[in-house]
Scaffold this motif. Sequence first.
Motif, mmCIF file in Angstrom:
data_model
loop_
_atom_site.group_PDB
_atom_site.id
_atom_site.type_symbol
_atom_site.label_atom_id
_atom_site.label_comp_id
_atom_site.label_asym_id
_atom_site.label_seq_id
_atom_site.Cartn_x
_atom_site.Cartn_y
_atom_site.Cartn_z
ATOM 1 N N ASP A 279 0.910 -1.133 -0.048
ATOM 2 C CA ASP A 279 -0.233 0.056 -0.063
ATOM 3 C C ASP A 279 0.971 1.365 0.168
ATOM 4 O O ASP A 279 0.310 2.404 0.022
ATOM 5 C CB ASP A 279 -0.916 -0.099 1.213
ATOM 6 N N ILE A 280 2.277 0.983 0.056
ATOM 7 C CA ILE A 280 3.256 2.357 -0.124
ATOM 8 C C ILE A 280 3.151 2.655 -1.562
ATOM 9 O O ILE A 280 3.671 1.914 -2.391
ATOM 10 C CB ILE A 280 4.408 1.862 0.426
ATOM 11 N N LYS A 281 2.736 3.851 -1.799
ATOM 12 C CA LYS A 281 2.838 4.324 -3.199
ATOM 13 C C LYS A 281 3.710 5.340 -3.683
ATOM 14 O O LYS A 281 4.096 5.697 -4.684
ATOM 15 C CB LYS A 281 1.278 4.841 -3.578
ATOM 16 N N SER A 282 4.292 6.059 -2.442
ATOM 17 C CA SER A 282 5.301 7.092 -2.620
ATOM 18 C C SER A 282 5.816 7.135 -1.367
ATOM 19 O O SER A 282 5.562 6.646 -0.125
ATOM 20 C CB SER A 282 4.629 8.469 -2.702
ATOM 21 N N TYR A 283 7.049 8.400 -1.253
ATOM 22 C CA TYR A 283 7.735 8.332 -0.142
ATOM 23 C C TYR A 283 6.994 8.969 1.059
ATOM 24 O O TYR A 283 7.109 8.530 2.391
ATOM 25 C CB TYR A 283 8.790 9.560 -0.265
ATOM 26 N N SER A 284 5.616 9.506 0.929
ATOM 27 C CA SER A 284 4.857 9.997 1.930
ATOM 28 C C SER A 284 4.143 8.698 2.652
ATOM 29 O O SER A 284 3.207 9.159 3.636
ATOM 30 C CB SER A 284 3.932 11.111 1.335
ATOM 31 N N ASP A 285 3.979 7.730 2.053
ATOM 32 C CA ASP A 285 3.408 6.810 2.750
ATOM 33 C C ASP A 285 4.071 5.827 3.495
ATOM 34 O O ASP A 285 3.680 4.679 4.221
ATOM 35 C CB ASP A 285 2.908 5.840 1.384
ATOM 36 N N ILE A 286 5.374 5.940 3.753
ATOM 37 C CA ILE A 286 6.359 4.963 4.562
ATOM 38 C C ILE A 286 5.951 5.198 5.917
ATOM 39 O O ILE A 286 6.639 4.107 6.860
ATOM 40 C CB ILE A 286 7.761 5.436 4.367
ATOM 41 N N GLY A 287 5.297 6.110 6.441
ATOM 42 C CA GLY A 287 4.956 6.238 8.082
ATOM 43 C C GLY A 287 4.293 5.139 8.530
ATOM 44 O O GLY A 287 3.354 4.424 7.898
ATOM 45 N N GLY A 288 4.916 4.483 9.456
ATOM 46 C CA GLY A 288 3.955 3.328 9.989
ATOM 47 C C GLY A 288 4.443 2.179 9.630
ATOM 48 O O GLY A 288 3.885 0.884 10.139
ATOM 49 N N HIS A 289 5.523 1.921 8.618
ATOM 50 C CA HIS A 289 5.918 0.860 8.314
ATOM 51 C C HIS A 289 7.497 0.693 8.671
ATOM 52 O O HIS A 289 8.025 1.518 9.190
ATOM 53 C CB HIS A 289 6.009 0.822 6.746
ATOM 54 N N LEU B 246 15.988 8.647 7.492
ATOM 55 C CA LEU B 246 14.868 8.140 8.205
ATOM 56 C C LEU B 246 14.813 8.527 9.629
ATOM 57 O O LEU B 246 13.692 8.839 10.022
ATOM 58 C CB LEU B 246 14.886 6.641 8.075
ATOM 59 N N LYS B 247 15.796 8.995 10.053
ATOM 60 C CA LYS B 247 15.907 9.666 11.350
ATOM 61 C C LYS B 247 15.271 10.839 11.493
ATOM 62 O O LYS B 247 14.645 11.222 12.409
ATOM 63 C CB LYS B 247 17.272 9.527 12.390
ATOM 64 N N LYS B 248 15.594 11.646 10.513
ATOM 65 C CA LYS B 248 15.256 13.015 10.426
ATOM 66 C C LYS B 248 13.722 13.173 10.027
ATOM 67 O O LYS B 248 12.915 13.765 10.540
ATOM 68 C CB LYS B 248 15.966 13.664 9.085
ATOM 69 N N TYR B 249 13.251 12.075 9.270
ATOM 70 C CA TYR B 249 12.009 11.824 8.946
ATOM 71 C C TYR B 249 11.020 11.566 10.209
ATOM 72 O O TYR B 249 9.955 12.340 10.311
ATOM 73 C CB TYR B 249 11.734 10.738 7.750
ATOM 74 N N ASN B 250 11.681 10.846 11.086
ATOM 75 C CA ASN B 250 10.828 10.277 12.274
ATOM 76 C C ASN B 250 10.709 11.555 13.314
ATOM 77 O O ASN B 250 9.884 11.650 14.027
ATOM 78 C CB ASN B 250 11.459 9.054 13.026
ATOM 79 N N GLU B 251 11.502 12.515 13.189
ATOM 80 C CA GLU B 251 11.590 13.819 14.114
ATOM 81 C C GLU B 251 10.308 14.609 13.979
ATOM 82 O O GLU B 251 9.686 15.100 14.926
ATOM 83 C CB GLU B 251 13.153 14.741 13.820
ATOM 84 N N THR B 252 9.422 14.449 12.706
ATOM 85 C CA THR B 252 8.404 15.269 12.596
ATOM 86 C C THR B 252 7.158 14.597 11.937
ATOM 87 O O THR B 252 6.154 15.025 12.125
ATOM 88 C CB THR B 252 8.947 16.402 11.431
ATOM 89 N N ALA B 253 7.413 13.264 11.811
ATOM 90 C CA ALA B 253 6.546 12.611 11.277
ATOM 91 C C ALA B 253 5.599 11.965 12.140
ATOM 92 O O ALA B 253 5.605 11.836 13.555
ATOM 93 C CB ALA B 253 7.005 11.029 10.763
ATOM 94 N N SER B 254 4.039 12.078 11.904
ATOM 95 C CA SER B 254 3.192 11.613 13.020
ATOM 96 C C SER B 254 3.014 10.217 13.145
ATOM 97 O O SER B 254 2.998 9.577 14.190
ATOM 98 C CB SER B 254 1.693 12.026 12.367
ATOM 99 N N LYS B 255 3.381 9.369 11.978
ATOM 100 C CA LYS B 255 3.787 8.053 12.025
ATOM 101 C C LYS B 255 5.047 7.690 11.711
ATOM 102 O O LYS B 255 5.510 8.074 10.610
ATOM 103 C CB LYS B 255 2.790 7.208 11.004
ATOM 104 N N LYS B 256 5.918 7.245 12.609
ATOM 105 C CA LYS B 256 7.121 6.947 12.586
ATOM 106 C C LYS B 256 7.637 5.642 11.887
ATOM 107 O O LYS B 256 6.759 4.632 11.983
ATOM 108 C CB LYS B 256 7.972 6.955 14.053
ATOM 109 N N VAL B 257 8.875 5.673 11.134
ATOM 110 C CA VAL B 257 9.276 4.597 10.488
ATOM 111 C C VAL B 257 9.969 3.758 11.629
ATOM 112 O O VAL B 257 10.622 4.036 12.287
ATOM 113 C CB VAL B 257 9.937 4.914 9.532
ATOM 114 N N GLU B 258 9.675 2.163 11.636
ATOM 115 C CA GLU B 258 10.450 1.396 12.660
ATOM 116 C C GLU B 258 11.699 0.994 11.747
ATOM 117 O O GLU B 258 11.601 0.385 10.712
ATOM 118 C CB GLU B 258 9.644 0.262 12.809
ATOM 119 N N LEU B 259 12.572 1.301 12.480
ATOM 120 C CA LEU B 259 14.131 1.244 11.813
ATOM 121 C C LEU B 259 14.490 -0.303 12.564
ATOM 122 O O LEU B 259 15.038 -0.296 13.648
ATOM 123 C CB LEU B 259 14.983 2.148 12.272
ATOM 124 N N LYS B 260 14.736 -1.394 11.665
ATOM 125 C CA LYS B 260 15.312 -2.438 12.121
ATOM 126 C C LYS B 260 16.816 -2.700 11.731
ATOM 127 O O LYS B 260 17.151 -2.646 10.547
ATOM 128 C CB LYS B 260 14.589 -3.644 11.312
#
Length: 279
Positions: free
Chosen positions: A135-145, A159-173
């Motif tokens: 269901d990820i169609k663009s960069y704006s959809d990666i939150g919560g994944h 992605l750390k920078k992305y998580n600083e302001t994202a409402s849904k954070k990316v899980e970094l494995k």
Amino acid sequence: MLKKKVLGLAGLALASTLVLATCGSKDSDSKSNGSEKEKVVFATSGATAPFAYQKDGKLTGFDIEVAKTVFKGSEKYDVSFKKTEWSSIFTGLDSDKYQMAGVNISYSKERASKYLYSYPTGSTPSVLVVPKDSDIKSYSDIGGHSTQVVQGTTTEAQLKKYNETASKKVELKYTNENITQTLANLSEGKADFKIFDAPTVKTIIKNQNLDNLKTIELKSKEQPYIYFLFSQDQTKLQKYVNQRIKKLNEDGTIKELAEEYLGGDYVPSKSDLKVPSGN
């Protein structure tokens, strides 16, 4: 008379020996002070096609072949290649075990504070890799994944920078696995997406038959480039390599290598042939 003659011959022999010894010493000093080439150990992971990988037991790939061409015919430097783990590249540069490195290495401020950069050798636009039914169609959809990342990479920083302001954070494995295994994990559902450069991803998807994966182009104002790295004390080596990169760019050699190993015209523009800011 006979005694004097014998002493005279002995003196002459001793003088001759001293002269020969002196000449031999000078020859030895000359050899150790300039006639031998300076050794350059080039570190690479050797497991990141199409930049550095093994074929028939030998290292090859874009970074390797560009480096070989840079040093071809050099009267000053003798380069050898050392396959090692990604993290060991940097600890080896720190300890001067390696003088130079290259395997799809991009720019970061942290690296620029510790190492010297070459001119860019290749262009590596990033893509977003996802399963075809994602269901990820663009960069704006990666939150919560989730995604697998290697510590110290530009993707981790992004992605750390992305998580600083994202409402849904990316899980970094976090992982130490190479990109081939990471994409295989993505194909098996162990993560939701991966951000990496287009040449590498397209090569792996094709070679590993990962038909359930697709790529989504990521737009960027800045062209992502890759570089060689040097330990901080290798300013002369840096200058030599940069002169060669400029010449190889101008005569089309790097373009030919990019088309052969990267699958396209992934070549820096002439105006971008400069050391990135921070060096």
